[in-house]
Design a protein around this motif. Structure first.
Motif, PDB file in Angstrom:
ATOM      1  N   UNK A  87     -14.356  25.243  47.059  1.00 25.05           N
ATOM      2  CA  UNK A  87     -13.806  25.252  45.694  1.00 25.05           C
ATOM      3  C   UNK A  87     -14.706  24.541  44.685  1.00 25.05           C
ATOM      4  N   UNK A  88     -15.982  24.860  44.680  1.00 30.79           N
ATOM      5  CA  UNK A  88     -16.934  24.180  43.810  1.00 30.79           C
ATOM      6  C   UNK A  88     -16.606  24.374  42.345  1.00 30.79           C
ATOM      7  N   UNK A  89     -16.369  25.621  41.937  1.00 32.64           N
ATOM      8  CA  UNK A  89     -16.065  25.874  40.529  1.00 32.64           C
ATOM      9  C   UNK A  89     -14.791  25.152  40.104  1.00 32.64           C
ATOM     10  N   UNK A  90     -13.792  25.123  40.967  1.00 31.59           N
ATOM     11  CA  UNK A  90     -12.535  24.482  40.639  1.00 31.59           C
ATOM     12  C   UNK A  90     -12.703  22.975  40.456  1.00 31.59           C
ATOM     13  N   UNK A  91     -13.556  22.362  41.260  1.00 34.55           N
ATOM     14  CA  UNK A  91     -13.806  20.929  41.129  1.00 34.55           C
ATOM     15  C   UNK A  91     -14.503  20.640  39.800  1.00 34.55           C
ATOM     16  N   UNK A  92     -15.525  21.429  39.482  1.00 39.68           N
ATOM     17  CA  UNK A  92     -16.249  21.246  38.219  1.00 39.68           C
ATOM     18  C   UNK A  92     -15.324  21.542  37.042  1.00 39.68           C
ATOM     19  N   UNK A  93     -14.513  22.582  37.177  1.00 43.84           N
ATOM     20  CA  UNK A  93     -13.573  22.938  36.124  1.00 43.84           C
ATOM     21  C   UNK A  93     -12.533  21.836  35.925  1.00 43.84           C
ATOM     22  N   UNK A  94     -12.079  21.241  36.999  1.00 41.72           N
ATOM     23  CA  UNK A  94     -11.130  20.129  36.904  1.00 41.72           C
ATOM     24  C   UNK A  94     -11.729  18.936  36.190  1.00 41.72           C
ATOM     25  N   UNK A  95     -12.996  18.647  36.465  1.00 41.22           N
ATOM     26  CA  UNK A  95     -13.674  17.553  35.763  1.00 41.22           C
ATOM     27  C   UNK A  95     -13.810  17.873  34.281  1.00 41.22           C
ATOM     28  N   UNK A  96     -14.130  19.128  33.965  1.00 40.73           N
ATOM     29  CA  UNK A  96     -14.244  19.538  32.561  1.00 40.73           C
ATOM     30  C   UNK A  96     -12.899  19.421  31.848  1.00 40.73           C
ATOM     31  N   UNK A  97     -11.815  19.736  32.534  1.00 46.31           N
ATOM     32  CA  UNK A  97     -10.480  19.611  31.947  1.00 46.31           C
ATOM     33  C   UNK A  97     -10.148  18.145  31.696  1.00 46.31           C
ATOM     34  N   UNK A  98     -10.517  17.270  32.611  1.00 46.53           N
ATOM     35  CA  UNK A  98     -10.282  15.834  32.417  1.00 46.53           C
ATOM     36  C   UNK A  98     -11.066  15.309  31.218  1.00 46.53           C
TER      37      UNK A  98
END
Length: 142
Positions: A67-78
């Motif tokens: 889930x690489x994109x999801x982890x990066x996307x989660x950081x971007x959302x934070x």
């Protein structure tokens, strides 16, 4: 000059400038109200997108994918949520750009474009030479 130091100085100047310009156009009360409304909407939408990203990440894990994109996307959302909490119109703009999935995906692709898998592909073997050694005890058993 250090870019972090420059940004620490310039960001508040830009925010104050925008407060003054927008406040002169729509009034002080409306400006303050707009700041609170963007923060509330942004936090609500950050929560919504964060939960969607978390759900997508679990689906990726369930399908045995990384889930690489999801982890990066989660950081971007934070990061977007932090920008939306900070009072200001420029920070709200950056926060909303990061929080919407279409623009977030575009920015993530642009930033990580240089990290091509083909460029950093690792070998699954060690290149070298070998020599077979047969000991005397092994010859007698044969």
């Amino acid at each position: 000059m250090n870019p972090i130091l420059v940004s620490i100085i310039l960001i508040p100047i830009v925010e104050i400038f925008l407060f003054i310009k927008i406040g002169a156009q729509i009034g002080a009360f409306n400006t303050i109200f707009l700041i609170f409304i963007t923060a509330i909407i942004g936090i609500y939408y950050a929560k919504y997108e964060g939960l969607n990203t978390l759900k997508s990440g679990f689906l990726q894990i369930n399908n045995n994918r990384n889930p690489t994109y999801e982890v990066i996307s989660g950081a971007a959302i934070a990061i977007a949520a932090i920008f939306l909490i900070i009072p200001g119109f420029a920070s709200d703009l950056v926060g909303f750009i990061l929080i919407f999935p279409l623009t977030r995906k575009y920015l993530i692709k642009k930033i990580f474009k240089n990290f091509d898998k083909k460029k950093y592909k690792t070998k699954s073997f060690i290149d070298g030479e070998y020599e077979e050694i047969i000991e005397e005890d092994d010859e007698r058993k044969i």
